[in-house]
Write a protein that holds these residues in place. Structure first.
Motif, PDB file in Angstrom:
ATOM      1  N   TYR A  34       0.837  -1.197   0.000  1.00  0.00           N
ATOM      2  CA  TYR A  34       0.000   0.000   0.000  1.00  0.00           C
ATOM      3  C   TYR A  34       0.875   1.252   0.000  1.00  0.00           C
ATOM      4  O   TYR A  34       0.434   2.354   0.303  1.00  0.00           O
ATOM      5  CB  TYR A  34      -1.019   0.000   1.143  1.00  0.00           C
ATOM      6  N   ALA A  35       2.137   1.059  -0.409  1.00  0.00           N
ATOM      7  CA  ALA A  35       3.063   2.189  -0.525  1.00  0.00           C
ATOM      8  C   ALA A  35       2.513   3.175  -1.543  1.00  0.00           C
ATOM      9  O   ALA A  35       1.990   2.794  -2.582  1.00  0.00           O
ATOM     10  CB  ALA A  35       4.439   1.690  -0.957  1.00  0.00           C
ATOM     11  N   GLY A  36       2.598   4.441  -1.223  1.00  0.00           N
ATOM     12  CA  GLY A  36       2.122   5.476  -2.125  1.00  0.00           C
ATOM     13  C   GLY A  36       0.636   5.720  -2.064  1.00  0.00           C
ATOM     14  O   GLY A  36       0.119   6.581  -2.776  1.00  0.00           O
ATOM     15  N   LEU A  37      -0.074   4.983  -1.233  1.00  0.00           N
ATOM     16  CA  LEU A  37      -1.521   5.171  -1.113  1.00  0.00           C
ATOM     17  C   LEU A  37      -1.842   5.903   0.181  1.00  0.00           C
ATOM     18  O   LEU A  37      -1.245   5.638   1.216  1.00  0.00           O
ATOM     19  CB  LEU A  37      -2.248   3.818  -1.120  1.00  0.00           C
ATOM     20  N   ASP A  38      -2.785   6.800   0.115  1.00  0.00           N
ATOM     21  CA  ASP A  38      -3.312   7.472   1.298  1.00  0.00           C
ATOM     22  C   ASP A  38      -4.623   6.779   1.627  1.00  0.00           C
ATOM     23  O   ASP A  38      -5.637   7.000   0.958  1.00  0.00           O
ATOM     24  CB  ASP A  38      -3.540   8.961   1.003  1.00  0.00           C
ATOM     25  N   LEU A  39      -4.607   5.926   2.633  1.00  0.00           N
ATOM     26  CA  LEU A  39      -5.776   5.102   2.939  1.00  0.00           C
ATOM     27  C   LEU A  39      -6.921   5.896   3.548  1.00  0.00           C
ATOM     28  O   LEU A  39      -7.977   5.335   3.828  1.00  0.00           O
ATOM     29  CB  LEU A  39      -5.374   3.923   3.830  1.00  0.00           C
ATOM     30  N   ASN A  40      -6.747   7.195   3.716  1.00  0.00           N
ATOM     31  CA  ASN A  40      -7.852   8.055   4.130  1.00  0.00           C
ATOM     32  C   ASN A  40      -8.658   8.530   2.923  1.00  0.00           C
ATOM     33  O   ASN A  40      -9.727   9.095   3.089  1.00  0.00           O
ATOM     34  CB  ASN A  40      -7.331   9.262   4.918  1.00  0.00           C
ATOM     35  N   ARG A  41      -8.134   8.295   1.727  1.00  0.00           N
ATOM     36  CA  ARG A  41      -8.834   8.672   0.489  1.00  0.00           C
ATOM     37  C   ARG A  41      -9.557   7.451  -0.073  1.00  0.00           C
ATOM     38  O   ARG A  41      -8.986   6.385  -0.195  1.00  0.00           O
ATOM     39  CB  ARG A  41      -7.836   9.188  -0.548  1.00  0.00           C
ATOM     40  N   MET A  42     -10.812   7.618  -0.430  1.00  0.00           N
ATOM     41  CA  MET A  42     -11.617   6.516  -0.950  1.00  0.00           C
ATOM     42  C   MET A  42     -11.015   5.943  -2.234  1.00  0.00           C
ATOM     43  O   MET A  42     -11.021   4.733  -2.430  1.00  0.00           O
ATOM     44  CB  MET A  42     -13.055   6.995  -1.180  1.00  0.00           C
ATOM     45  N   GLU A  43     -10.521   6.804  -3.102  1.00  0.00           N
ATOM     46  CA  GLU A  43      -9.911   6.346  -4.366  1.00  0.00           C
ATOM     47  C   GLU A  43      -8.736   5.405  -4.095  1.00  0.00           C
ATOM     48  O   GLU A  43      -8.588   4.365  -4.735  1.00  0.00           O
ATOM     49  CB  GLU A  43      -9.447   7.560  -5.170  1.00  0.00           C
ATOM     50  N   ASP A  44      -7.904   5.753  -3.116  1.00  0.00           N
ATOM     51  CA  ASP A  44      -6.761   4.903  -2.780  1.00  0.00           C
ATOM     52  C   ASP A  44      -7.204   3.617  -2.096  1.00  0.00           C
ATOM     53  O   ASP A  44      -6.579   2.567  -2.266  1.00  0.00           O
ATOM     54  CB  ASP A  44      -5.761   5.670  -1.916  1.00  0.00           C
ATOM     55  N   ARG A  45      -8.285   3.666  -1.339  1.00  0.00           N
ATOM     56  CA  ARG A  45      -8.825   2.435  -0.741  1.00  0.00           C
ATOM     57  C   ARG A  45      -9.297   1.487  -1.839  1.00  0.00           C
ATOM     58  O   ARG A  45      -9.096   0.284  -1.764  1.00  0.00           O
ATOM     59  CB  ARG A  45     -10.005   2.744   0.191  1.00  0.00           C
ATOM     60  N   ARG A  46      -9.935   2.040  -2.873  1.00  0.00           N
ATOM     61  CA  ARG A  46     -10.381   1.201  -3.998  1.00  0.00           C
ATOM     62  C   ARG A  46      -9.182   0.592  -4.721  1.00  0.00           C
ATOM     63  O   ARG A  46      -9.229  -0.570  -5.134  1.00  0.00           O
ATOM     64  CB  ARG A  46     -11.244   2.010  -4.956  1.00  0.00           C
ATOM     65  N   THR A  47      -8.112   1.367  -4.854  1.00  0.00           N
ATOM     66  CA  THR A  47      -6.887   0.844  -5.481  1.00  0.00           C
ATOM     67  C   THR A  47      -6.344  -0.313  -4.663  1.00  0.00           C
ATOM     68  O   THR A  47      -5.970  -1.359  -5.213  1.00  0.00           O
ATOM     69  CB  THR A  47      -5.833   1.961  -5.610  1.00  0.00           C
ATOM     70  N   LEU A  48      -6.306  -0.162  -3.344  1.00  0.00           N
ATOM     71  CA  LEU A  48      -5.828  -1.243  -2.479  1.00  0.00           C
ATOM     72  C   LEU A  48      -6.749  -2.455  -2.577  1.00  0.00           C
ATOM     73  O   LEU A  48      -6.266  -3.593  -2.649  1.00  0.00           O
ATOM     74  CB  LEU A  48      -5.715  -0.770  -1.034  1.00  0.00           C
ATOM     75  N   ASP A  49      -8.050  -2.243  -2.605  1.00  0.00           N
ATOM     76  CA  ASP A  49      -8.994  -3.363  -2.752  1.00  0.00           C
ATOM     77  C   ASP A  49      -8.738  -4.135  -4.040  1.00  0.00           C
ATOM     78  O   ASP A  49      -8.786  -5.369  -4.052  1.00  0.00           O
ATOM     79  CB  ASP A  49     -10.445  -2.863  -2.735  1.00  0.00           C
ATOM     80  N   ALA A  50      -8.448  -3.424  -5.130  1.00  0.00           N
ATOM     81  CA  ALA A  50      -8.156  -4.087  -6.408  1.00  0.00           C
ATOM     82  C   ALA A  50      -6.868  -4.907  -6.302  1.00  0.00           C
ATOM     83  O   ALA A  50      -6.789  -6.024  -6.818  1.00  0.00           O
ATOM     84  CB  ALA A  50      -8.049  -3.062  -7.529  1.00  0.00           C
TER      85      ALA A  50
END
Length: 100
Positions: A34-50
């Protein structure tokens, strides 16, 4: 830059004994960055889910055949998603807006 990963697991059917046809379940794990992702942002949460979904597709390949394979792989992926959700929540809890 720090490499940040989340590890999650499920118990999957690894193989069937040909003599007894007894299920042998093995724990499978996957690591997802999850490097480079801000898990407080919904878009980044969706990226992590994918990323989690792709990793579970690879980790949950079953050695059995037919409809049993489909069921085993789906159960494994479901377990992995649930485990990953718990681990992600420990890293970055979802903030719920209050209705004031």
């Amino acid at each position: 830059m720090t490499l940040r990963t989340i590890a999650f697991a499920a118990t999957a059917v690894a193989c069937l004994s040909s003599a007894a046809h007894a299920e042998v379940r093995e724990r499978v794990t996957a690591r997802v960055s999850y490097a480079g992702l801000d898990l407080n942002r919904m878009e980044d949460r969706r990226t992590l889910d994918a990323r989690i979904d792709r990793a579970s597709l690879v980790a949950c390949r079953s050695g059995v055949s037919g409809l049993r394979r489909f069921a085993d792989e789906n159960r494994c992926r479901d377990e992995m998603r649930r485990d990953a959700q718990v681990r992600v929540a420990q890293i970055a809890p979802v903030k719920v807006a209050s209705a004031k």
